[in-house]
Design an enzyme around this catalytic site. Structure first.
Site, short mmCIF file in Angstrom:
data_model
loop_
_atom_site.label_atom_id
_atom_site.label_comp_id
_atom_site.label_asym_id
_atom_site.label_seq_id
_atom_site.Cartn_x
_atom_site.Cartn_y
_atom_site.Cartn_z
N GLY A 71 73.99 80.73 -14.52
CA GLY A 71 75.02 80.82 -13.47
C GLY A 71 74.47 81.58 -12.27
N ASP A 83 71.25 77.26 -13.27
CA ASP A 83 72.64 76.92 -12.97
C ASP A 83 72.78 75.41 -13.16
OD1 ASP A 83 74.89 78.65 -11.01
OD2 ASP A 83 75.25 76.54 -11.46
N ARG A 109 74.15 73.61 -11.02
CA ARG A 109 74.02 73.05 -9.66
C ARG A 109 72.57 73.07 -9.18
NH1 ARG A 109 77.92 77.20 -6.62
NH2 ARG A 109 78.24 78.30 -8.58
N TYR A 124 92.05 82.57 -17.35
CA TYR A 124 90.81 83.32 -17.07
C TYR A 124 90.84 84.67 -17.80
CZ TYR A 124 87.49 86.00 -14.15
OH TYR A 124 86.47 86.79 -13.69
C1 AKB Z 1 89.06 86.70 -9.56
O1 AKB Z 1 89.74 87.01 -8.57
O2 AKB Z 1 89.36 85.81 -10.35
C2 AKB Z 1 87.80 87.50 -9.82
C3 AKB Z 1 88.02 88.61 -10.79
C4 AKB Z 1 88.82 89.77 -10.40
O3 AKB Z 1 87.54 88.55 -11.89
N1 AKB Z 1 87.26 88.00 -8.61
#
Ligand code: AKB
Length: 314
Positions: free
Chosen positions: A8, A34, A36, A141
């Site tokens: 990455g 990466d 890419r 996330y």
């Molecule tokens: C995001 O905004 O998703 C990232 C983080 C805080 O992990 N910058």
């Protein structure tokens, strides 16, 4: 010296980290990879390989061929993009980690894997968030980052794997741009301030979030990896703190240099993500265990950002 692999390497952290590690250890020691094409910032600075972070066979072959003993795994989908494509977010963030951890055990590799303030959720104390606290993330996330931290801890305890992690706040740099995050506004505002003298922010004016200048983040990453193993007491992410500000506050700071800057607010879907995250972080555990200390505050960072970006955008 044993070789280092960055997976990455074309992302916001990857490019600058690769360059910092090449400067420290030598260009040929650090292999950048990466999915890419090679990023402009890396061209001509050392070896580059196109590699899918989820491709365990290709990663294993590369590790064996190059005798790699350290991996920095930075490939990830961030918070805003992750909400648009939660399945891909899970598959990339967890799939790549799992395969690298397995490879780490097999080949005795030291691993860095980034976590984030996104592990925290609405039930977490919002100010001065402690290292150990309620962790109930509400974004995909954040879920991958928390699950990933637990996986790192599991591999450390079960297999003795040396895997280290930090919870990055929003990162700000003039060299590389972020993509798909909720904290991205804090970089965008500098570009728009210089180019147009105005910025329409996707978060509301009083949304405080933890942030950090990239040089501090790179130093933290290298420092935690170089710390004696006995100083690293957890393979979960260490809280890191540097600066905490709101869109209104950073605009005020930029206005000290660009008097005519105007800012408006049009909060979008990212506001809910920001509202679920801490406003500030307690990083005393990282300070105690491996000596972490930030160097950039809001005014120093703003000055460096503006001086360098003005030059870059000429
Ligand atoms: C995001 O905004 O998703 C990232 C983080 C805080 O992990 N910058």
């Amino acid at each position: 010296m044993d070789k280092i692999l960055i997976i990455g390497a074309c992302g916001q952290i990857g490019g600058e980290l690769t360059l910092a590690l090449r400067k420290k250890y030598g260009n040929d020691i650090v292999i950048a990879s990466d999915i890419r094409e090679e990023a402009e910032i890396l061209k001509g600075t050392g070896p580059y390989v196109v590699l899918d972070a989820n491709d365990a066979t290709a990663t294993r072959a590369l590790v064996k061929k190059e005798n790699i003993k350290t991996i920095y795994l930075l490939a990830a989908l961030l918070s805003a993009t992750g909400e648009k494509n939660p399945k891909l977010c899970w598959d990339l963030n967890m799939g790549s980690l799992r395969q690298v951890l397995d490879l780490g055990v097999e080949e005795k590799i030291k691993i860095f894997w980034p976590s984030s303030i996104a592990v925290f959720g609405k039930t977490t104390p919002r100010d001065n968030t402690p290292q150990k606290t309620i962790i109930e993330p509400t974004t995909m996330y954040g879920i991958t980052k928390y699950a990933g931290e637990m996986l790192c801890e599991y591999y450390n305890k079960k297999f003795g794997l040396d895997v280290r992690s930090v919870r990055y706040p929003g990162l700000i740099s003039w060299k590389s741009e972020p993509g798909g995050g909720t904290t991205d506004y804090a970089v965008e505002i500098f570009y728009e301030a210089i180019k147009k003298g105005e910025y329409n922010c996707f978060l509301s004016e009083n949304t405080y979030l933890p942030m950090m200048y990239m040089d501090d983040a790179i130093r933290a990453t290298i420092d935690i990896m170089e710390a004696p193993r006995e100083n690293i007491k957890t393979s979960m992410g260490y809280n890191l703190s540097a600066i905490s500000f709101s869109p209104k506050e950073i605009a005020e700071e930029i206005k000290k240099h660009i008097l005519s800057l105007t800012i408006s607010y049009a909060p979008d879907h990212r506001q809910a993500i920001a509202d679920s995250w801490p406003a500030s972080i307690d990083d005393s555990t990282a300070r105690l265990d491996w000596g972490w200390k930030p160097e950039f505050d809001l005014s120093k960072m703003t000055e460096v950002m503006l001086v360098n970006l003005k030059e870059k955008l000429k």
